[in-house]
Design an enzyme around this catalytic site. Structure first.
Site, PDB file in Angstrom:
ATOM      1  N   MET A  33       0.070   1.206   5.003  1.00 43.37           N
ATOM      2  CA  MET A  33      -0.846   1.474   6.429  1.00 43.37           C
ATOM      3  C   MET A  33      -1.924   0.206   6.619  1.00 43.37           C
ATOM      4  O   MET A  33      -2.242  -0.395   5.446  1.00 43.37           O
ATOM      5  CB  MET A  33      -1.660   2.832   6.206  1.00 43.37           C
ATOM      6  N   ASP A  35      -4.024  -5.056   6.076  1.00 45.88           N
ATOM      7  CA  ASP A  35      -4.485  -5.958   4.976  1.00 45.88           C
ATOM      8  C   ASP A  35      -3.678  -6.883   4.654  1.00 45.88           C
ATOM      9  O   ASP A  35      -2.393  -6.848   4.217  1.00 45.88           O
ATOM     10  CB  ASP A  35      -4.815  -4.989   3.616  1.00 45.88           C
ATOM     11  N   SER A  68       0.795  -1.239  -0.123  1.00 45.38           N
ATOM     12  CA  SER A  68       0.035  -0.166   0.110  1.00 45.38           C
ATOM     13  C   SER A  68       0.792   1.139   0.044  1.00 45.38           C
ATOM     14  O   SER A  68       1.611   1.623  -0.947  1.00 45.38           O
ATOM     15  CB  SER A  68      -0.929  -0.287   1.400  1.00 45.38           C
ATOM     16  N   THR A  69       0.798   1.948   1.140  1.00 39.71           N
ATOM     17  CA  THR A  69       1.762   3.285   1.130  1.00 39.71           C
ATOM     18  C   THR A  69       2.988   3.070   0.813  1.00 39.71           C
ATOM     19  O   THR A  69       3.751   2.089   1.604  1.00 39.71           O
ATOM     20  CB  THR A  69       1.458   4.039   2.411  1.00 39.71           C
ATOM     21  N   HIS A 121      -2.975  -1.008  -3.149  1.00 40.60           N
ATOM     22  CA  HIS A 121      -4.091  -0.407  -2.983  1.00 40.60           C
ATOM     23  C   HIS A 121      -3.708   1.001  -3.805  1.00 40.60           C
ATOM     24  O   HIS A 121      -2.714   1.845  -3.314  1.00 40.60           O
ATOM     25  CB  HIS A 121      -4.079   0.030  -1.393  1.00 40.60           C
TER      26      HIS A 121
END
Length: 373
Positions: free
Chosen positions: A313, A316, A192-193, A219
């Site tokens: 973050m 998941d 993600s991030t 994401h």
């Protein structure tokens, strides 16, 4: 209190953003109307995080970001459009060192700003605690400090092409030892991030004859995942594609999930396929790494899967990958020091769900070691 510097040339956007963060209650806010003013406030205000518009008159957002990351590395969240051009610029910003981005609403700002408010606050709070290594852009920072008088203060420094940087880094890495895992049939990656640069580091060292397909839940909005796949495909030896229709899994190919869908697996005529499926409302992040792993388990034995959970973050994928490891699969987690945000891999480690916790630059070499026959 988190010190937030909002940089935008639009008076309306500055006002709306300032109101959002003022209502949140835990931000000390400073405003900059353009890049030059923002750079001046890096020292006078010392922000913990910056929101930065990409399109501004004079020095644009990318040049300003470049200066920030060289002169005073600070977590930056880019404010981007959802167009394809905006996606390419945002991906470039992430390569330059931005932590995250938020997409502007498509319609009138004053009417739709509330649609992104909660997401924006969460991203900025996450960015404020993001890890910006002191080595970020260090060579360029030292070189700039040595330039007497800074004769061209607005000029963006030249950077080595991605292939060059990757080749130099790969040659310096020791190849980890490890037994081969000949039963493996697929690698599942959740990120993600901080994902785009991390994916470049993961996929870049893999050769064209890498024996396994990699399926990636990054994401990201739908308008960004296609440009990300094309950007990585140009930079990497292996093939990188976005999953827009059912596709057979092939070795030496990375499949990036579309941003408005989740990744599911099926067998067609005995051949494993990956496909884009409508999102499930009870999943917080998309494409969902958790759902990807769960679906893969319906097609592959646990021993046939390798999981890799990277910077991001939230949590998941952590539970599903921990269960994968307990059932005989192999799982890697990116370590805290090399993660922009150690949420997802940290949650995996807390569940004792990783065989190894490795720096970003060691993930690809470990996959190569496991793939060795």
């Amino acid at each position: 209190m988190t010190r937030l510097l909002i940089v935008d040339d639009s008076p309306l956007m500055r006002q709306l953003l300032a109101e959002i963060f003022a209502e949140a209650g835990d931000f000390e806010i400073e405003i900059a109307r353009g890049a030059d003013e923002a750079l001046a406030k890096l020292d006078s205000f010392s922000p913990d995080v910056v929101t930065l518009d990409i399109h501004m008159p004079g020095m644009d957002g990318l040049t300003c970001l470049d200066r920030i990351m060289i002169e005073r590395p600070t977590p930056v969240v880019m404010v981007s459009s959802l167009t394809e051009e905006g996606a390419d610029e945002t991906l470039e910003a992430l390569e330059l060192g931005a932590v995250d981005f938020i997409a502007k609403p498509r319609g009138p700002l004053s009417l739709q700003i509330d649609d992104i408010a909660s997401d924006l606050i969460a991203k900025v709070r996450g960015a404020a605690s993001a890890h910006i290594p002191r080595s970020t852009r260090l060579a360029e920072r030292v070189r700039r400090q040595r330039v007497a008088g800074r004769s061209q203060p607005n000029a963006a420094p030249a950077a080595l092409p991605a292939r060059h940087r990757r080749s130099a880094a790969a040659s310096a890495r020791p190849r980890p030892s490890g037994e081969g895992l000949p039963a493996v049939q697929a690698v599942l990656v959740g990120v993600s991030t901080g994902g785009p640069p991390a994916l470049d580091a993961l996929l870049g060292p893999l050769p064209t004859d890498f024996p396994w397909p990699l399926i990636i839940a990054q994401h990201m909005p739908a308008s960004f995942t296609g440009p990300l796949a094309r950007r990585l495909d140009r930079a990497c030896a292996i093939r990188v594609v976005e999953v827009s229709h059912p596709a057979p899994l092939e070795p030496g190919t990375a499949y990036i999930g579309r941003g408005d869908a989740d990744l599911l697996f099926s067998r067609r005529a005995g051949i494993p396929h990956v496909l884009a499926a409508p999102i499930q409302a009870d999943r917080l992040w998309h494409p969902s790494a958790e759902r990807m792993v769960e679906s893969a388990r319906t097609v592959f034995a646990a021993q046939a899967l390798v999981g890799v959970l990277m910077t991001g973050m939230g949590y998941d994928g952590a539970q599903a990958m921990a269960e994968l490891r307990r059932d005989g699969g192999h799982v890697l987690a990116q370590d805290e020091a090399s993660s922009v945000v150690w949420g997802m891999p940290g949650a995996l480690v807390a569940l004792d769900g990783a065989d190894m916790v490795l720096p970003l630059d060691n993930l690809a070499p470990q996959l190569l070691a496991w793939a060795a026959r």
